[in-house]
Scaffold this active site. Structure first.
Site, short mmCIF file in Angstrom:
data_model
loop_
_atom_site.label_atom_id
_atom_site.label_comp_id
_atom_site.label_asym_id
_atom_site.label_seq_id
_atom_site.Cartn_x
_atom_site.Cartn_y
_atom_site.Cartn_z
CB ILE A 1 -5.58 -9.41 10.17
CG1 ILE A 1 -5.88 -9.39 8.66
CG2 ILE A 1 -5.91 -10.78 10.76
CD1 ILE A 1 -5.06 -10.36 7.83
CD GLU B 1 -6.12 0.38 3.31
OE1 GLU B 1 -5.16 0.31 4.09
OE2 GLU B 1 -6.28 1.32 2.53
CG PHE C 1 -11.61 11.01 11.39
CD1 PHE C 1 -12.52 11.06 12.44
CD2 PHE C 1 -11.62 9.92 10.55
CE1 PHE C 1 -13.43 10.02 12.64
CE2 PHE C 1 -12.52 8.88 10.74
CZ PHE C 1 -13.42 8.93 11.78
CB THR D 1 -4.47 -2.02 6.28
OG1 THR D 1 -3.70 -1.06 5.55
CG2 THR D 1 -5.18 -1.36 7.43
CG ASN E 1 -3.20 -1.99 1.20
OD1 ASN E 1 -2.75 -2.13 2.34
ND2 ASN E 1 -3.66 -0.86 0.75
CE1 TYR F 1 3.02 -5.08 1.97
CE2 TYR F 1 4.97 -5.56 3.29
CZ TYR F 1 3.92 -4.74 2.97
OH TYR F 1 3.76 -3.55 3.64
N GLY G 1 0.85 -1.19 0.00
CA GLY G 1 0.00 0.00 0.00
C GLY G 1 0.88 1.23 0.00
CG HIS H 1 -3.33 -13.12 14.54
ND1 HIS H 1 -3.47 -14.01 15.57
CD2 HIS H 1 -2.20 -13.47 13.88
CE1 HIS H 1 -2.47 -14.87 15.54
NE2 HIS H 1 -1.67 -14.56 14.53
P1 ADP Z 1 1.15 -1.12 3.25
O1 ADP Z 1 0.85 0.30 3.03
O2 ADP Z 1 2.23 -1.65 2.34
O3 ADP Z 1 -0.09 -1.95 3.21
P2 ADP Z 1 1.03 -1.23 6.11
O4 ADP Z 1 1.73 -0.32 7.02
O5 ADP Z 1 -0.45 -1.08 5.99
O6 ADP Z 1 1.73 -1.19 4.73
O7 ADP Z 1 1.35 -2.69 6.61
C1 ADP Z 1 0.66 -3.75 6.01
C2 ADP Z 1 1.48 -5.04 5.95
O8 ADP Z 1 1.80 -5.47 7.28
C3 ADP Z 1 0.60 -6.16 5.39
O9 ADP Z 1 0.72 -6.24 3.99
C4 ADP Z 1 1.15 -7.40 6.09
O10 ADP Z 1 2.21 -7.94 5.31
C5 ADP Z 1 1.73 -6.88 7.40
N1 ADP Z 1 0.90 -7.13 8.59
C6 ADP Z 1 1.39 -7.52 9.78
N2 ADP Z 1 0.43 -7.67 10.70
C7 ADP Z 1 -0.74 -7.36 10.09
C8 ADP Z 1 -2.10 -7.34 10.55
N3 ADP Z 1 -2.43 -7.65 11.80
N4 ADP Z 1 -3.05 -6.96 9.65
C9 ADP Z 1 -2.72 -6.64 8.39
N5 ADP Z 1 -1.45 -6.64 7.92
C10 ADP Z 1 -0.44 -7.01 8.75
N1 RBF Z 2 -9.48 6.12 6.30
C1 RBF Z 2 -10.22 7.24 6.23
O1 RBF Z 2 -9.84 8.20 5.58
N2 RBF Z 2 -11.44 7.32 6.87
C2 RBF Z 2 -11.93 6.30 7.61
O2 RBF Z 2 -13.03 6.41 8.15
C3 RBF Z 2 -11.16 5.11 7.72
N3 RBF Z 2 -11.59 4.05 8.44
C4 RBF Z 2 -10.84 2.91 8.52
C5 RBF Z 2 -11.31 1.81 9.24
C6 RBF Z 2 -10.57 0.63 9.32
C7 RBF Z 2 -11.11 -0.53 10.09
C8 RBF Z 2 -9.32 0.55 8.65
C9 RBF Z 2 -8.51 -0.69 8.74
C10 RBF Z 2 -8.85 1.65 7.95
C11 RBF Z 2 -9.59 2.83 7.85
N4 RBF Z 2 -9.14 3.93 7.15
C12 RBF Z 2 -9.91 5.07 7.04
C13 RBF Z 2 -8.09 3.69 6.15
C14 RBF Z 2 -6.77 4.24 6.46
O3 RBF Z 2 -6.75 5.52 5.86
C15 RBF Z 2 -5.77 3.34 5.73
O4 RBF Z 2 -5.81 2.08 6.29
C16 RBF Z 2 -4.40 3.93 5.84
O5 RBF Z 2 -4.34 5.03 4.98
C17 RBF Z 2 -3.31 2.94 5.44
O6 RBF Z 2 -3.28 2.80 4.05
MG MG Z 3 -1.93 -1.21 4.17
#
Ligand code: ADP
Ligand code: RBF
Ligand code: MG
Length: 382
Positions: free
Chosen positions: A317, A314, A344, A255, A257, A326, A228, A319
């Protein structure tokens, strides 16, 4: 119905034969909700295409032949139609489609079409949307004053038509640009699932359970985890979790993606929001055991806090994983809707909200009505 994707694919292919100018989302929006010939004219004008509207319509109709049956209902549409019918609220269908085409287009509507006591088609009117005539006619045939009618629309031309007729309007745009829809007597939502009917003096929905709305059927998505924007783990870190007893307490909200373009039904429709899901990652373990099923709070949308211009899908999880995953296969079964995505002003507010989504997910998915989905075969590697 979500016909945008079908129409866009056909238009893009046909227009490429006539011009090098790209058929952008902005150009596509000009044709939406209009009668076929007028929609073609709008696109021709915007792109200065060297072709007549009837000729373009001929080509696009040909490209669309046999495709209409693929059109899906938008999330929440069946729920809305069935609830209003049960509550004795009369329904009209006000479409720009011609009557002969309606049958082909509404294949998936099945018996739902019979629940509309009035059907106004594009060829019933002298002027089409955005003119007031179609909605004015629908209200007349319902024998109800337009001010007592609520129009549900996803296209600008439909919103303008309904507003000009004097109806109240509920708009659910499929695009992030929502400003164009705003106006008198108009509510703009992200999602049909969010409508609060009591706002309009209509009988409220009573199907919310433990702050969630069950999705029937659930939505299933699977594919390899992609990178992501690297924001989740890095930026969505709870302040209160930092400091005190060392760095390991500072946990972000990673998250995983999925590639939204692999799910065209998601990429186009107005179905953004925050959902509760069951999730699994990876393949069978070396000892033959199956990967565990976890809970997840899932975001589908444009991420307004980050001024996002691409839709993302996205899950966070719920856990603690030892390392990143990835490229591995992620499977999601979305079983409940929680809320629309929101903007927000501070990151802390977003972080607090996401943690609340996690709490909602943990509470709701322990209910037996949801817990059954934990065993959905889709969650297991084939
Ligand atoms: P990206 O922007 O690349 O998605 P993030 O900061 O959102 O980076 O981190 C997401 C990555 O972290 C996932 O692709 C996965 O490999 C790892 N990861 C580790 N723990 C979790 C979790 N509990 N939920 C989702 N992703 C997780
Ligand atoms: N992004 C927003 O801009 N508004 C939201 O209301 C919002 N709610 C989220 C709720 C959950 C459960 C998750 C996992 C993400 C949410 N995000 C939201 C997304 C967040 O912007 C995104 O996960 C990060 O930018 C990482 O790519
Ligand atoms: Mg992500």
């Amino acid at each position: 119905m979500d016909t945008e994707r079908l129409v866009d694919d056909a238009c893009r292919a046909v227009i490429a034969r006539h011009s090098d100018t790209p058929y952008t989302a902005q150009v596509a929006a000009l044709g939406r909700g209009k009668r076929p010939l007028e929609a073609c004219q709008a696109v021709i004008d915007a792109l200065a295409l060297p072709v007549s509207a009837p000729a373009l319509l001929e080509e696009t109709s040909h490209a669309l032949d046999g495709k209409w049956g693929d059109a899906e209902l938008l999330p929440g549409a069946v729920r809305l139609i069935q609830h209003l019918t049960k509550s004795g609220v009369p329904l009209a269908l006000c479409t720009s489609t011609s009557r002969p085409q309606l049958a082909a287009k509404t294949n998936k509507l099945g018996e739902l079409l019979g629940l509309f006591s009035v059907v106004v088609c594009g060829d019933d009117c002298t002027l089409g949307k955005p003119d007031a005539e179609p909605y004015r006619r629908a209200c007349e045939l319902l024998n109800v004053s337009p001010t007592a009618c609520l129009a549900v629309e996803d296209a600008i031309s439909g919103v303008l038509s309904a507003r000009a007729a004097g109806c109240q309007v509920l708009a659910v745009p499929s695009l992030p640009d929502r400003k164009a829809y705003a106006g008198d007597r108009t509510e703009v939502l992200h999602n049909l699932l969010d409508v609060r009917l009591e706002t309009y003096g209509l009988p409220p929905f009573q199907d919310w359970v433990a702050r969630t709305l069950p999705l029937e059927p659930p939505l299933r998505f699977g594919g390899p985890v992609i990178r992501g924007f690297g924001r989740g783990s890095a930026m969505l870190v709870r302040k209160t979790a930092q400091g005190n007893d060392g760095a390991h307490t500072a946990q972000g909200i990673p998250t995983a993606n999925l590639d939204v373009s692999a799910f065209p039904e998601l990429a186009h429709a107005a179905c953004t929001g925050i959902y509760s899901a069951f999730a699994s990652v990876g393949e069978r373990l070396a000892d033959g055991s199956l990967p565990p099923v976890h809970l997840a709070a899932v975001s589908v949308g444009w991420n307004p806090v980050f001024k996002g211009e691409v839709k993302t899908l996205e899950p966070w999880i719920l856990h603690s994983f030892a390392e990143a995953f990835y490229g591995q296969t992620l499977r999601l079964v979305l079983v409940a809707y929680i809320r629309p995505e929101a903007d927000f002003t501070t990151l802390e507010a977003l972080i607090k909200q996401i943690h609340d989504d996690g709490d909602v997910t943990r509470a709701a998915l322990s209910l037996s009505m949801y817990d059954a989905h934990r065993h959905d075969p889709f969650l297991q590697p084939s």
